[in-house]
Each structure stands twice: as structure tokens, then as C-alpha cells.
Design an enzyme around this catalytic site. Sequence first.
Site, PDB file in Angstrom:
ATOM      1  N   ASP A 120       0.810  -1.212   0.000  1.00 19.85           N
ATOM      2  CA  ASP A 120       0.000   0.000   0.000  1.00 19.85           C
ATOM      3  C   ASP A 120       0.844   1.262   0.000  1.00 19.85           C
ATOM      4  O   ASP A 120       1.879   1.342   0.654  1.00 19.85           O
ATOM      5  CB  ASP A 120      -0.905   0.029   1.245  1.00 19.85           C
ATOM      6  CG  ASP A 120      -2.049  -0.966   1.130  1.00 19.85           C
ATOM      7  OD1 ASP A 120      -2.390  -1.337  -0.006  1.00 19.85           O
ATOM      8  OD2 ASP A 120      -2.593  -1.359   2.166  1.00 19.85           O
ATOM      9  N   VAL A 330       0.817   7.454  12.728  1.00 19.53           N
ATOM     10  CA  VAL A 330       1.569   6.253  12.368  1.00 19.53           C
ATOM     11  C   VAL A 330       2.150   6.345  10.961  1.00 19.53           C
ATOM     12  O   VAL A 330       3.347   6.170  10.764  1.00 19.53           O
ATOM     13  CB  VAL A 330       0.687   4.994  12.519  1.00 19.53           C
ATOM     14  CG1 VAL A 330       1.466   3.733  12.147  1.00 19.53           C
ATOM     15  CG2 VAL A 330       0.161   4.879  13.956  1.00 19.53           C
TER      16      VAL A 330
END
Length: 421
Positions: A120, A330
Site C-alpha cells: 500500500d 503512524v
Amino acid sequence: MGGVKDKFLVKGGARLQGSVRVDGAKNSVLKLMAAALLAEGTTTLTNCPEILDVPLMRDVLVGLGCEVEIDGHTVTIHTPAELKSDADFPAVTQFRASVCVLGPLTARCGRAVVSLPGGDAIGSRPLDMHQSGLEQLGATTRTQHGAVVAEADKLVGAEISLDFPSVGATENILMASVMAEGQTTLDNAAREPEIVDLCRMLRSMGADIEGEGSPKITINGVEKLHPTSHEVIGDRIVAGTWAFAAAMTRGDVTVGGIAPRYLHLPLEKLKLAGAQVDTFENGFRVVMNKRPKSTDYQTLPFPGFPTDLQPMAIGLNAIADGVAVVTENVFESRFRFVDEMQRLGADTSVDGHHVVIRGIEELSSTTVWSSDIRAGAGLVIAALCAEGTTEVRDVFHIDRGYPNFVENLQALGADIQRVVA
């Protein structure tokens, strides 16, 4: 599972109702498949999800010399006495989790060559901590020609402290250290349920591990591991996706196959947004009878709010009453999803790693593109809350992480169709 050019047509307005059961966790099964490299013989994994990444990991293991059989929800891995140490073929570059063969190969072969992985597009995810951990165990590492190379005559236990509780680094260090000489302590280790699941499997293979689920894991090296049979933990991200889908569509959905303690914070957040949440031993029920209330979120490593559910938090707030801020701590590039939400009419603005969402009554239909697994799922659920029919493209991303996604949504009452290209 469909083709690369497939798309979804999603008609908004349905209230999701019914029950759905989640399969094993994507973020666990791929690492468990890699762990099978540590022991010669036949390892069997059950409750495996039928997603695209499982055959991709099979191809990686086959390239290393294993025989792998996939039969529905069961994966059987036959690991030979002699493994190939070079994972530098095309399958490795197609998804991020392939890097988790680095630790096992270094432990088994004394050498590993692993092509830098793909996956991703959600920001920089460097391998510095993976390489540093292996170096502290006695390996030398370098990056050359688009691959990480690790070499070690033998691995020796060490005291390792991670700068950040990286899931991938924790997994690679765990698998590298289980047969190292002496004791390894891993401080600031990731605490995710998938780490606990990996440790459970390693222990069933003969590893001596204590402290998983806490910030400090202790590994006493053993000479040899043996193959095992293991049931994969339920997928908390898929379960969380169904929870948010129920809340966003003002639905009533029961989710099984998951311990609700793994989703404590997301379910608490849904309560703050106005949902009724009931939990039981192996699942939960989410009921929403009104427009959601805006709720702030910030993503953090477990037990914080998972970054993989951030698109769903943004989607919920897009149709909520009020203004909310979602903070991404994150992955720095995960707000690409916001551009697609704006196509659906969401009132959002991005400032650094914060996105401000001003809720509106209803989204509008259009054509949107998935940029990653979770963004794709988030867009589909947002489209269920839009007036008219939305076309969602690049849905192969969704197939990588959500088994039978369209069929499950249809069973819950959604008007969604896959168009095969």
C-alpha cells in the site's frame, strides 16, 4: 477474488442489518506463513482468510523451496531441510508483508536476500529497525540493488530496544532470535494481537518466549523448532470495518469470530458517536438509530486506535453532526483518502497530520479511486451513505484484505455489484 481492473457500483441508502463472521487476520496469517520457514516439515494453518495476499505469500515461499497448498481456509506448508536464501523475485515486491521472511531466512540459512517490498502507498515504512535488530543479533546487513542482504555465521541473543513499536520489526526480530544463542530481550516491542498470535505459534513450535502483549518480550534461544498446526486469530480490522459500516448506515450488525477486547477503543469511540454496542465472548453487535455525533480520533500503535481504521473514522465524521479532528500518528501519507472523500462531497481540510471534518447530512455519488486496502473499504462504506450510485475503482486493493467483501455487504442488505473488467 476479481481482476485488477474490476470496479464496484455502490448505491447508497441501505441500512445494513444482519450478521457477519470475520475470517483470520490478514496481518497475522502472512507472518505465520513466514514463520513456517523456521522448521523443517509440514505446518498447517487454519482459519486463513481467502484474500489475494495469501497466494502471493505462497508464491514467495514456493520460490524459497517450500511446497504450499491452499484449500479454502487451510494453508499447508511443507518446508524442506534446505531453503533457498534469496527472496529477490517478482512476488516479493508486490506486497509489504513479504519482508517478514528476512528474520526466518537469516535464522535458518545464515543469509537472506529480500527485495524491497511493495504494498500500500501509505507513506514511508523503512526497514532501518529490521536491519538494526538483526545487526544487534550478530548479522551484517546492507541494501544493494533494491534488496536487503543479511548475513550471519551465527545469531547471538542481545538486548534490543526499538525506537518505535514497529510491528514488522518486532516480528522479524522475534523470528530471527528464537534459535539464537542465549537470551534476547526486546524493549518497546509492538503489542498488537497479531504479535501475540505469532508468539503463540512460535511457542507451539518449541520456542521459549515470554511477555508478548507487553512492551518487553524475552526470548530464550532454542536449538531447533518443529512444525505445528495453528488457528489464525480473527481479523480485528475487518471486524472494525463492519462496526463502522453499521454505525454509518444507521444499521444493526452482529460481528462474530473476533474477541471484542481487541477492538476496545474503536467500539468505545462508536459509543461516543451514539451507537449502542453490546459485546459477547466471540463478537459484538453495533446498532445506530440516529445521525452519528462528531468524535475526535488519533491513531496510535495498539492498544491505541488503529491506523487501519482511520479511513472509517473520517467517513463516520463526514456524515456526523458537528466538527471533528482526526490525527494520523503512524503513517504520514494516509490522507490521500481524503481527496477521494471530497469527491463524495465531504467537507474536509488537511493540516499536516490532522484532518478537520465538518459533518454534512448526506454525501453525493461520483467516481472514486482506492489507493490502498483500507481506503478502498472506507470509500465503499462512505458510498453506502451517498445519494445515488458511486463507482469505486482500483478495487483489487480491497481484495487484498477483505474476503468476500461484496458478498458480505450484499448479505447485510447493501446494493453493491462488482463489474468484471
